[in-house]
Motif scaffolding. Structure first.
Motif, PDB file in Angstrom:
ATOM      1  N   LEU A 197       0.854  -1.177   0.000  1.00 12.29           N
ATOM      2  CA  LEU A 197       0.000   0.000   0.000  1.00 12.29           C
ATOM      3  C   LEU A 197       0.896   1.234   0.000  1.00 12.29           C
ATOM      4  N   LEU A 227      -0.633  -0.958  -4.454  1.00 11.66           N
ATOM      5  CA  LEU A 227      -1.990  -0.452  -4.343  1.00 11.66           C
ATOM      6  C   LEU A 227      -1.973   0.984  -3.854  1.00 11.66           C
ATOM      7  N   ASN A 228      -2.829   1.805  -4.435  1.00 12.46           N
ATOM      8  CA  ASN A 228      -3.037   3.165  -3.973  1.00 12.46           C
ATOM      9  C   ASN A 228      -4.543   3.309  -3.753  1.00 12.46           C
ATOM     10  N   CYS A 229      -4.992   2.874  -2.572  1.00  9.96           N
ATOM     11  CA  CYS A 229      -6.417   2.861  -2.279  1.00  9.96           C
ATOM     12  C   CYS A 229      -6.599   2.987  -0.769  1.00  9.96           C
ATOM     13  N   ASP A 230      -7.832   3.002  -0.341  1.00 10.14           N
ATOM     14  CA  ASP A 230      -8.134   3.018   1.083  1.00 10.14           C
ATOM     15  C   ASP A 230      -7.642   1.713   1.704  1.00 10.14           C
ATOM     16  N   ALA A 274      -8.992  -0.220   3.854  1.00 11.79           N
ATOM     17  CA  ALA A 274     -10.030  -1.256   3.887  1.00 11.79           C
ATOM     18  C   ALA A 274     -10.147  -1.948   2.531  1.00 11.79           C
ATOM     19  N   GLU A 275     -10.005  -1.202   1.457  1.00 13.46           N
ATOM     20  CA  GLU A 275     -10.028  -1.788   0.111  1.00 13.46           C
ATOM     21  C   GLU A 275      -8.805  -2.676  -0.097  1.00 13.46           C
ATOM     22  N   ALA A 276      -7.656  -2.260   0.420  1.00 14.34           N
ATOM     23  CA  ALA A 276      -6.453  -3.087   0.325  1.00 14.34           C
ATOM     24  C   ALA A 276      -6.665  -4.424   1.036  1.00 14.34           C
ATOM     25  N   ARG A 304      -9.594  -5.928   1.473  1.00 14.93           N
ATOM     26  CA  ARG A 304     -10.527  -6.698   0.633  1.00 14.93           C
ATOM     27  C   ARG A 304      -9.781  -7.382  -0.503  1.00 14.93           C
ATOM     28  N   ILE A 305      -8.905  -6.646  -1.165  1.00 13.78           N
ATOM     29  CA  ILE A 305      -8.116  -7.197  -2.272  1.00 13.78           C
ATOM     30  C   ILE A 305      -7.202  -8.316  -1.767  1.00 13.78           C
ATOM     31  N   ARG A 332     -10.041   0.739  12.625  1.00 16.12           N
ATOM     32  CA  ARG A 332     -11.278   0.497  11.878  1.00 16.12           C
ATOM     33  C   ARG A 332     -11.936  -0.834  12.224  1.00 16.12           C
TER      34      ARG A 332
END
Length: 191
Positions: free
Chosen positions: A87, A103-106, A108-110, A112-113, A137
């Motif tokens: 991340l 990854l460049n995302c939230d 929580a999305e990381a 999930r992935i 979180r």
């Protein structure tokens, strides 16, 4: 009171697992992510590393740790193979690296992935800052620590949250989830 039992072997249950070896004073890496302090450390039980090799489906780490140790093939001494996710706010300047996805995302999305890539096995979080964000979180299922008999005094803390509120934890090995753990060490004198 009986002595505290060792933890049960890790299971591949699709958990988000914050997993580190940690110094007695709470550091998971030395300054600049230096890890030489782990040299000569032995596992608490036979086949402990193999346990994590078999139960880890994917790894989520941060950019600072990646920059210090960019070879995903060294995870668990090279015995583990799987997808590593890093991340970062700047994936465009990351070097192409086998088995590593930037990854460049939230956060929580990381997760999930990473869980999707783990295929029912655990997603290991190998970043202190990502672990802290996930803990805030409510996205950490388990914290698995191996306490190393060393005092570092400086480096990357497992949980660095100045001004934050305490986070209560439940002990998973033992009859009382709120019991204080006693460890006893003595300094090793130079020869």
């Amino acid at each position: 009171m009986a002595s505290l039992p060792d933890t049960e072997p890790q299971t591949a249950a699709g958990k988000v697992l914050w997993h580190f070896s940690m110094s007695l004073d709470g550091f998971v890496a030395g300054p600049n992510h230096e890890m030489g302090w782990l040299a000569g450390v032995t596992a608490s039980r036979p086949d402990l590393i193999q346990e994590y090799v078999e139960t880890t489906g994917a790894v989520l780490g941060g950019r600072d740790g990646f920059d210090a140790y960019p070879d995903a093939g060294t995870t668990y001494g090279g015995a583990w193979e799987g997808q590593v996710f890093i991340l970062t706010h700047h994936p465009e300047d990351a070097p192409p690296t086998p088995d590593t996805t930037f990854l460049n995302c939230d956060v929580a999305e990381a997760v999930r992935i990473g869980l999707a890539a783990a295929g029912g096995k655990n997603l290991e979080i190998l970043s202190a800052s990502i672990g802290r964000q996930l803990l805030e979180r409510g996205l950490i299922d388990e914290i698995d620590l191996h306490i190393v008999p060393v005092l570092l005094g400086d480096g990357i803390r497992l949980f660095d949250n100045p001004g934050g509120s305490p986070v209560r934890l439940e002990l998973l090995n033992g009859d009382d989830p709120s019991v204080e753990i006693n460890v006893r060490y003595r300094p090793v004198r130079p020869a």
